[in-house]
Scaffold this motif. Structure first.
Motif, PDB file in Angstrom:
ATOM      1  N   SER A 293       0.831  -1.209   0.000  1.00  0.00           N
ATOM      2  CA  SER A 293       0.000   0.000   0.000  1.00  0.00           C
ATOM      3  C   SER A 293       0.862   1.255   0.000  1.00  0.00           C
ATOM      4  N   GLN A 294       1.950   1.221   0.781  1.00  0.00           N
ATOM      5  CA  GLN A 294       2.857   2.373   0.801  1.00  0.00           C
ATOM      6  C   GLN A 294       3.460   2.598  -0.580  1.00  0.00           C
TER       7      GLN A 294
ATOM      8  N   LEU B 176       2.174   1.721  -3.402  1.00  0.00           N
ATOM      9  CA  LEU B 176       1.102   2.188  -4.281  1.00  0.00           C
ATOM     10  C   LEU B 176       0.831   3.681  -4.039  1.00  0.00           C
ATOM     11  N   GLY B 177       0.779   4.057  -2.763  1.00  0.00           N
ATOM     12  CA  GLY B 177       0.544   5.460  -2.433  1.00  0.00           C
ATOM     13  C   GLY B 177       1.655   6.361  -2.956  1.00  0.00           C
TER      14      GLY B 177
ATOM     15  N   ARG C 196       1.362   9.395  -5.727  1.00  0.00           N
ATOM     16  CA  ARG C 196       1.794  10.782  -5.525  1.00  0.00           C
ATOM     17  C   ARG C 196       2.793  11.189  -6.609  1.00  0.00           C
TER      18      ARG C 196
ATOM     19  N   VAL D  81      -4.344   0.980   7.407  1.00  0.00           N
ATOM     20  CA  VAL D  81      -3.389   0.616   6.362  1.00  0.00           C
ATOM     21  C   VAL D  81      -3.606   1.427   5.085  1.00  0.00           C
ATOM     22  N   PHE D  82      -4.817   1.345   4.529  1.00  0.00           N
ATOM     23  CA  PHE D  82      -5.017   1.933   3.202  1.00  0.00           C
ATOM     24  C   PHE D  82      -5.104   3.461   3.237  1.00  0.00           C
TER      25      PHE D  82
ATOM     26  N   ALA E 195      -1.825   5.254   3.682  1.00  0.00           N
ATOM     27  CA  ALA E 195      -0.911   5.033   2.556  1.00  0.00           C
ATOM     28  C   ALA E 195      -1.333   5.831   1.325  1.00  0.00           C
ATOM     29  N   PHE E 196      -2.625   5.921   1.107  1.00  0.00           N
ATOM     30  CA  PHE E 196      -3.118   6.569  -0.116  1.00  0.00           C
ATOM     31  C   PHE E 196      -3.378   8.053   0.133  1.00  0.00           C
ATOM     32  N   GLY E 197      -4.007   8.340   1.270  1.00  0.00           N
ATOM     33  CA  GLY E 197      -4.066   9.695   1.793  1.00  0.00           C
ATOM     34  C   GLY E 197      -4.792  10.758   1.010  1.00  0.00           C
TER      35      GLY E 197
END
Lengths: 329, 329
Positions: free
Chosen positions: A103-104, A106-107, A111, B17-18, B21-23
């Motif tokens: 997930s990190q 992916l995030g 960005r 978690v999600f 990470a996505f924010g």
């Protein structure tokens, strides 16, 4: 397995099963992303599922792929990705820390690509019915006014530009999966192409077609364009940028670099008079430094891709039948 | 498995978690679908993966679910679904005829819901790493002007309306999966709710919140709204429409109908003065014939759902922890 390989069997599945069942005009265009109209605006809309094995590989991860794969499909319509959806299918027992790391990644990739993950979903299946983590993303982006990029616009006379070295993603995956070492570590080229496409569109909005040569490699991308446009394509093999380490690895593995997947490259079909200016702009972009004109579109052998080999001969570059590298993305 | 059940564990996965990470702001709203703005228009955007077992069940199939699940998520923002993406993950060895039947069901459901399948993708994984067919869909639809439907708008005084009988989808899946018979065949309520929501919005654009009570059932939907809005919710159990065959089956299986998944129902939070008119319009719609006011939003016990039982007592209706029925959709 061949139906997932991006070759003849994949094409048959889409044309014989999915397209008749779903039957909409946007799907029928068979582009990397669909051009749709809603509320008076023109959007690109695309989806990809990611089942790559292993989840982390030299140069990236399934999280990077999940962002860049869909961002790039949108870019192939000239659209800058604005929003992504993200669906996880987790296998029972997968470590939450691994889900967190993916997930990190992916995030971070989102960005870097300037796209917002707007909506998501998670399903869990029993052990033995998945493989750790599968991810689906769908994306939407605005198609700029005056831009009309689709295979059907390709015509004889267009020049064919590839944005850089081919074969890196597939070879990176294969080398880590098979535990092979080739002296230098080969890294995936996984990257988001929205910025590069923006640079090209700033030179001319009249790009005819764009394709990112993922599954099935450059050979599949060229064949899809030749078929959809009904033009012939001639390639000069020695102009196709293949890094020496990819050549060596492919020779060792019995692969043809033309059929190996890329995840950060594009092939562009550009009107002849604009090609030099587009190429110059690509060379000035970090992802286009090795861009090269590799061939042209011709009137003869419509729908067929022919390569002039380094030895002075010619060969037909076929669409692959099944797949040479399963679960590459 | 619990992380996929739509209960406390699912919520923790998203929040811990999600979301970090996505924010992004759209994801943070935690609605069934995200409200986004692109090119000056306001769209709902949503995704769901479908891993239901078996692929065909009384009243529907994974193809119907894949359309209606996403169409309904969009409807919960007041949007009429316009376009769907569709990603298949096929397990090696699945019969092509089965893929064809599922695709036909998906195409028919899309036509019935008035949505176009615009773009798709297929991946194939090795036998033992999937379960026949998994499907992800993402969808987009236009949010009408003046409509602002989200959990945060729910306030004390709002009435709570459910659109019809609950528990049918989950019990239909369980009965076929376990080979149980309950005298009459219980059919899934799988249906597209865009038309019903359109009917309700024609009465008043000022619906506060909508939710389709899928995984985790009505209990999870009510708890999510209570938490997101910070209001208390009081339900009269005897006003909740539970068909006798669902009651019997649940008693036999040890399930609470409040926690059983629905795939063609919605729960609406409506300003008190509009509730009777909205209910009347729902009754006139084929999917709202059994709609009922089941409770109200209150100032006390903020964030908590309390049920007045048929016996005159009260009980707290908790968010389920994990899941009672795996792979229900």
């Amino acid at each position: 397995m061949g139906h997932g390989g991006g070759g003849v069997m994949s094409a048959e599945l889409v044309q014989d099963v999915f397209a008749p069942a779903f039957g909409g005009p946007a799907l029928a265009a068979l582009s990397d992303s669909a051009a749709i109209r809603i509320g008076g605006v023109r959007l690109a809309f695309s989806t990809d599922s990611f089942v790559v094995r292993p989840l982390f590989f030299p140069g990236g991860s399934i999280g990077d792929l999940a962002v860049n794969g869909t961002v790039n499909d949108l870019a192939m319509s000239g659209a800058r990705a604005a929003y992504l959806s993200c669906g996880f299918i987790l296998e029972e027992g997968v470590e939450l820390s691994l889900v967190g790391r993916v997930s990190q990644a992916l995030g971070s990739a989102a960005r870097a690509a300037g796209v917002e993950v707007a909506t998501g979903d998670t399903k869990v299946v029993e052990a033995g019915h998945g493989d750790g983590i599968y991810i689906n993303t769908a994306g939407i982006g605005l198609i700029p006014d005056g831009v009309d990029i689709r295979p059907q616009r390709v015509a004889p006379g267009d020049l064919v530009i590839v944005s850089g070295a081919i074969g890196l993603h597939g070879v990176a995956i294969m080398s880590v999966r098979e535990g092979l070492e080739f002296g230098v570590e080969i890294q995936s080229d996984c990257a988001a192409l929205g910025g590069l496409v923006g640079t090209m569109l700033a030179v001319t909005p009249d790009l005819h077609a764009l394709r990112d040569p993922t599954r099935g490699g450059l050979a599949a991308a060229l064949n899809e364009i030749a078929t959809a446009s009904g033009t012939g394509i001639e390639i000069r093999e020695r102009n196709v940028p293949v890094p020496p380490e990819v050549s060596s690895a492919c020779a060792f593995l019995g692969l043809d670099p033309m059929y190996v997947a890329n995840e950060g490259k594009l092939v562009a079909f550009v009107p002849r008079q604009d090609a030099d200016a587009v190429l110059e702009a690509m060379h000035a972009h970090p992802l286009g430094g090795q861009a090269a004109i590799i061939g042209e579109c011709v009137e003869h052998h419509p729908g067929m891709v022919v390569a002039h080999t380094g030895l002075g001969g010619t060969r037909v570059v076929d669409l692959p039948i099944g797949e040479q590298l399963p679960r590459i993305c």
